[in-house]
Design a protein around this motif. Structure first.
Motif, PDB file in Angstrom:
ATOM      1  N   CYS A 184       0.867  -1.100   0.040  1.00  0.00           N
ATOM      2  CA  CYS A 184       0.054   0.010  -0.205  1.00  0.00           C
ATOM      3  C   CYS A 184       0.855   1.408   0.167  1.00  0.00           C
ATOM      4  O   CYS A 184       1.843   1.368   0.756  1.00  0.00           O
ATOM      5  CB  CYS A 184      -1.011   0.098   1.295  1.00  0.00           C
TER       6      CYS A 184
ATOM      7  N   TYR B 265       0.083   3.966   0.871  1.00  0.00           N
ATOM      8  CA  TYR B 265      -0.381   4.977   2.183  1.00  0.00           C
ATOM      9  C   TYR B 265       0.256   4.361   3.334  1.00  0.00           C
ATOM     10  O   TYR B 265       1.149   5.042   4.451  1.00  0.00           O
ATOM     11  CB  TYR B 265      -1.637   5.348   2.097  1.00  0.00           C
ATOM     12  N   CYS B 266      -0.045   3.200   4.096  1.00  0.00           N
ATOM     13  CA  CYS B 266       0.077   2.661   4.985  1.00  0.00           C
ATOM     14  C   CYS B 266       1.318   1.677   4.885  1.00  0.00           C
ATOM     15  O   CYS B 266       1.901   1.210   6.258  1.00  0.00           O
ATOM     16  CB  CYS B 266      -1.007   1.762   5.817  1.00  0.00           C
TER      17      CYS B 266
ATOM     18  N   ALA C 140      -2.925   0.168  -3.223  1.00  0.00           N
ATOM     19  CA  ALA C 140      -3.579   0.509  -1.990  1.00  0.00           C
ATOM     20  C   ALA C 140      -4.207  -0.492  -1.234  1.00  0.00           C
ATOM     21  O   ALA C 140      -4.848  -1.235  -1.981  1.00  0.00           O
ATOM     22  CB  ALA C 140      -4.623   1.843  -1.919  1.00  0.00           C
TER      23      ALA C 140
ATOM     24  N   CYS D 163      -7.380   1.357   3.221  1.00  0.00           N
ATOM     25  CA  CYS D 163      -6.928   2.861   2.780  1.00  0.00           C
ATOM     26  C   CYS D 163      -7.631   3.284   1.508  1.00  0.00           C
ATOM     27  O   CYS D 163      -8.072   4.619   1.580  1.00  0.00           O
ATOM     28  CB  CYS D 163      -5.369   2.895   2.600  1.00  0.00           C
TER      29      CYS D 163
ATOM     30  N   HIS E 163     -11.095   4.591   2.611  1.00  0.00           N
ATOM     31  CA  HIS E 163     -11.087   5.759   3.462  1.00  0.00           C
ATOM     32  C   HIS E 163     -10.784   7.092   2.591  1.00  0.00           C
ATOM     33  O   HIS E 163     -11.182   8.109   2.613  1.00  0.00           O
ATOM     34  CB  HIS E 163      -9.918   5.764   4.460  1.00  0.00           C
ATOM     35  N   LYS E 164     -10.120   6.624   1.472  1.00  0.00           N
ATOM     36  CA  LYS E 164      -9.647   7.758   0.518  1.00  0.00           C
ATOM     37  C   LYS E 164     -10.887   8.061  -0.209  1.00  0.00           C
ATOM     38  O   LYS E 164     -11.267   9.398  -0.474  1.00  0.00           O
ATOM     39  CB  LYS E 164      -8.233   7.508  -0.470  1.00  0.00           C
TER      40      LYS E 164
ATOM     41  N   THR F 200      -3.425  13.160   5.727  1.00  0.00           N
ATOM     42  CA  THR F 200      -3.518  11.608   5.312  1.00  0.00           C
ATOM     43  C   THR F 200      -3.538  10.727   6.172  1.00  0.00           C
ATOM     44  O   THR F 200      -4.368   9.854   6.105  1.00  0.00           O
ATOM     45  CB  THR F 200      -2.111  11.292   4.132  1.00  0.00           C
TER      46      THR F 200
ATOM     47  N   LEU G 206      -7.235   8.703   6.028  1.00  0.00           N
ATOM     48  CA  LEU G 206      -7.227   7.336   5.658  1.00  0.00           C
ATOM     49  C   LEU G 206      -7.251   6.461   7.066  1.00  0.00           C
ATOM     50  O   LEU G 206      -6.898   5.239   6.871  1.00  0.00           O
ATOM     51  CB  LEU G 206      -5.953   7.124   4.664  1.00  0.00           C
TER      52      LEU G 206
ATOM     53  N   LEU H 102      -4.652   6.119   9.075  1.00  0.00           N
ATOM     54  CA  LEU H 102      -3.496   5.015   8.966  1.00  0.00           C
ATOM     55  C   LEU H 102      -3.186   4.457  10.437  1.00  0.00           C
ATOM     56  O   LEU H 102      -2.267   3.679  10.286  1.00  0.00           O
ATOM     57  CB  LEU H 102      -2.438   5.834   8.435  1.00  0.00           C
TER      58      LEU H 102
END
Length: 142
Positions: free
Chosen positions: A22, A24-25, A58, A62, A65-66, A114, A118, A120
């Motif tokens: 991912c 993001y995380c 992703a 995530c 949530h985005k 973010t 998201l 995280l």
């Protein structure tokens, strides 16, 4: 061919570029045993194309949530900022690991926003990271 169709070779290329995790995380596909989703960095609903430069991986949470957001609010300043873009921005410039690599702290407005938007640091993911750290699977080494 629907607008959701992403050619197989493009999927492979983006997955390799994202290191099968991912954006993001940084959750790794191998750790969860499940394929990542393809995120349109600029959402299709806002005119984002299904092209290599607008796609990244992703995890499903995530990505959920985005949703179709491109702008989010920095909880520290209250200003609207763009969602972190894992294709164009360096993760370590916007985020840092804390609490033994189980939590993500935002270092910039985009990072803070973010993390908040998201989620995280959702409790289930923090717990999973603890287990991954203990197993030596986390955090990613690169």
């Amino acid at each position: 061919m629907s607008s959701d169709y992403i050619p197989v070779e493009l999927r492979r290329r983006v997955a390799r570029q994202a290191r099968h995790r991912c954006g993001y995380c940084l959750t790794q596909e191998a750790a969860i045993g499940r394929s990542m989703e393809f995120d349109h960095l600029l959402p299709r609903s806002l005119g984002g194309p299904t092209t290599e430069d607008n796609l990244w991986l992703a995890c499903s949470l995530c990505n959920d949530h985005k949703n179709n957001r491109f702008l989010i609010v920095d909880p520290e300043t209250g200003l609207s900022v763009r969602v972190f873009n894992p294709r164009q921005q360096e993760w370590a410039e916007h985020f840092a690991w804390s609490e033994g690599a189980t939590r993500i702290d935002g270092r910039t407005a985009a990072g803070r926003a973010t993390v908040a938007a998201l989620q995280l640091n959702r409790p289930s993911l923090v717990l999973a990271r603890r287990l991954w750290v203990a197993a030596g699977w986390h955090p990613p080494k690169d």
